[in-house]
Design a protein around this motif. Structure first.
Motif, mmCIF file in Angstrom:
data_model
loop_
_atom_site.group_PDB
_atom_site.id
_atom_site.type_symbol
_atom_site.label_atom_id
_atom_site.label_comp_id
_atom_site.label_asym_id
_atom_site.label_seq_id
_atom_site.Cartn_x
_atom_site.Cartn_y
_atom_site.Cartn_z
ATOM 1 N N TYR A 96 0.821 -1.219 0.000
ATOM 2 C CA TYR A 96 0.000 0.000 0.000
ATOM 3 C C TYR A 96 0.848 1.260 0.000
ATOM 4 C CZ TYR A 96 -3.903 3.117 0.867
ATOM 5 O OH TYR A 96 -4.838 4.109 0.738
ATOM 6 N N LYS A 99 0.250 6.066 4.290
ATOM 7 C CA LYS A 99 -1.135 6.497 4.435
ATOM 8 C C LYS A 99 -1.166 7.886 5.078
ATOM 9 C CE LYS A 99 -2.796 1.742 5.084
ATOM 10 N NZ LYS A 99 -3.539 0.815 5.956
ATOM 11 N N THR A 106 3.792 13.959 -1.150
ATOM 12 C CA THR A 106 3.958 12.620 -1.710
ATOM 13 C C THR A 106 5.422 12.189 -1.654
ATOM 14 O OG1 THR A 106 2.123 13.050 -3.214
ATOM 15 C CG2 THR A 106 3.546 11.176 -3.728
ATOM 16 N N VAL A 148 -9.970 1.124 -5.739
ATOM 17 C CA VAL A 148 -9.445 2.495 -5.683
ATOM 18 C C VAL A 148 -8.633 2.830 -6.935
ATOM 19 C CG1 VAL A 148 -9.411 2.540 -3.159
ATOM 20 C CG2 VAL A 148 -7.325 1.944 -4.416
ATOM 21 N N ASN A 154 -13.378 6.913 -8.439
ATOM 22 C CA ASN A 154 -12.624 7.894 -7.663
ATOM 23 C C ASN A 154 -13.415 9.201 -7.544
ATOM 24 O OD1 ASN A 154 -10.814 9.569 -6.406
ATOM 25 N ND2 ASN A 154 -9.211 9.381 -7.956
ATOM 26 N N GLY A 159 -4.760 9.681 -2.288
ATOM 27 C CA GLY A 159 -4.293 8.314 -2.489
ATOM 28 C C GLY A 159 -3.483 8.123 -3.756
ATOM 29 N N TYR A 160 -2.708 9.130 -4.116
ATOM 30 C CA TYR A 160 -2.034 9.135 -5.421
ATOM 31 C C TYR A 160 -1.191 7.883 -5.655
ATOM 32 C CZ TYR A 160 -3.401 14.025 -5.435
ATOM 33 O OH TYR A 160 -4.132 15.183 -5.402
ATOM 34 N N TYR A 162 -1.079 4.623 -4.211
ATOM 35 C CA TYR A 162 -1.730 3.323 -4.351
ATOM 36 C C TYR A 162 -2.710 3.326 -5.519
ATOM 37 C CZ TYR A 162 -3.826 -1.107 -2.867
ATOM 38 O OH TYR A 162 -4.274 -2.404 -2.806
ATOM 39 N N ARG A 163 -3.505 4.404 -5.638
ATOM 40 C CA ARG A 163 -4.469 4.490 -6.738
ATOM 41 C C ARG A 163 -3.782 4.316 -8.095
ATOM 42 N NH1 ARG A 163 -9.603 6.240 -5.576
ATOM 43 N NH2 ARG A 163 -9.934 7.724 -3.867
#
Length: 240
Positions: A96, A99, A106, A148, A154, A159-160, A162-163
């Motif tokens: 993942y 979080k 990021t 996701v 979306n 969540g850049y 993992y998405r």
């Protein structure tokens, strides 16, 4: 299949990554109970107590050390298992990443790591084990994705890391389904649901066992026309 029964039943054959815990362990257990031969991969077999415990019941289980980011190791395992005829390959290993971060925070190094595990490794495994999958009458290639990664779904942003890794994985699976269609290989992306695992967390909605049983049923019912689909663990077709 237990040791007493395994000798008298021909086995279908599964290769699965990330088999030491969570959904991967639950899937491994289900396929063993269904009489399949399973080559189960994880990074550290010595610490995979629950996976190792299955070997006392099932002689159809072989455990292999594999870091899916080590492409030379993937090639080496393919060479070791060159005689296998895989009816099914499940790319379950995933990561993942961080979080709680927001736009502007990021971690680029973590992003590369997540992409390496979630996107690059699945294609590398498909390429490395293509011969064994083709020999499996031919077989099915399934990758555990995530809802996701759906562009349509979306609506909350963020969540850049993992998405994007799962959206890219979906693109990989769609291309595989087209490229391998002439050979009869089925390729699908699967959403396991929000599962109570180390990744999913304690607030998730279903157990690993519930998710694995749903995925098991979906995979058992696949037809050639399902190749290239993004499927929920209950069989629902998900939007890209």
């Amino acid at each position: 299949m237990d040791k007493a029964a395994s000798a008298s039943h021909p086995n279908k054959h599964l290769l699965i990554t990330g088999a030491n815990r969570g959904i991967g362990l639950a899937l491994t257990t289900l396929y063993l109970k269904a009489g399949w031969q399973v080559d189960a991969c994880c990074r550290d077999p010595e610490s995979a107590d629950d996976l190792n415990a299955l070997t006392s019941t099932f002689d159809t289980l072989q455990i292999h050390e594999l870091d899916v980011t080590d492409h030379a190791a993937i090639d080496a395992l393919s060479t070791e298992l060159a005689s296998r005829e895989f009816d099914l390959i499940i790319n379950n290993a995933g990561y993942y990443g961080p979080k709680g971060y927001r736009f502007g925070g990021t971690d680029m190094d973590e992003w590369r790591k997540v992409l390496d595990i979630n996107t690059l490794a699945p294609l590398k495994i498909a390429e490395a084990f293509h011969g064994q999958l083709l020999a499996g009458k031919p077989g099915v290639y399934a990758a555990l994705s995530s809802k996701v990664g759906s562009m349509t779904d979306n609506t909350s942003g963020g969540g850049y890391i993992y998405r994007s890794s799962k959206a890219a994985l979906n693109a990989v699976i769609k291309s595989l389904s087209i490229d391998l269609a002439p050979q009869g290989i089925i390729a699908v992306a699967l959403h396991p649901g929000w599962v109570k695992t180390e990744m999913g967390g304690p607030n998730a909605l279903i157990s690993s066992q519930e998710s694995a049983q749903g995925l098991f049923d979906v995979l058992a019912a696949l037809k050639q026309e399902d190749s290239g689909k993004f499927l929920n663990y209950d069989g629902q077709v998900l939007p890209w």
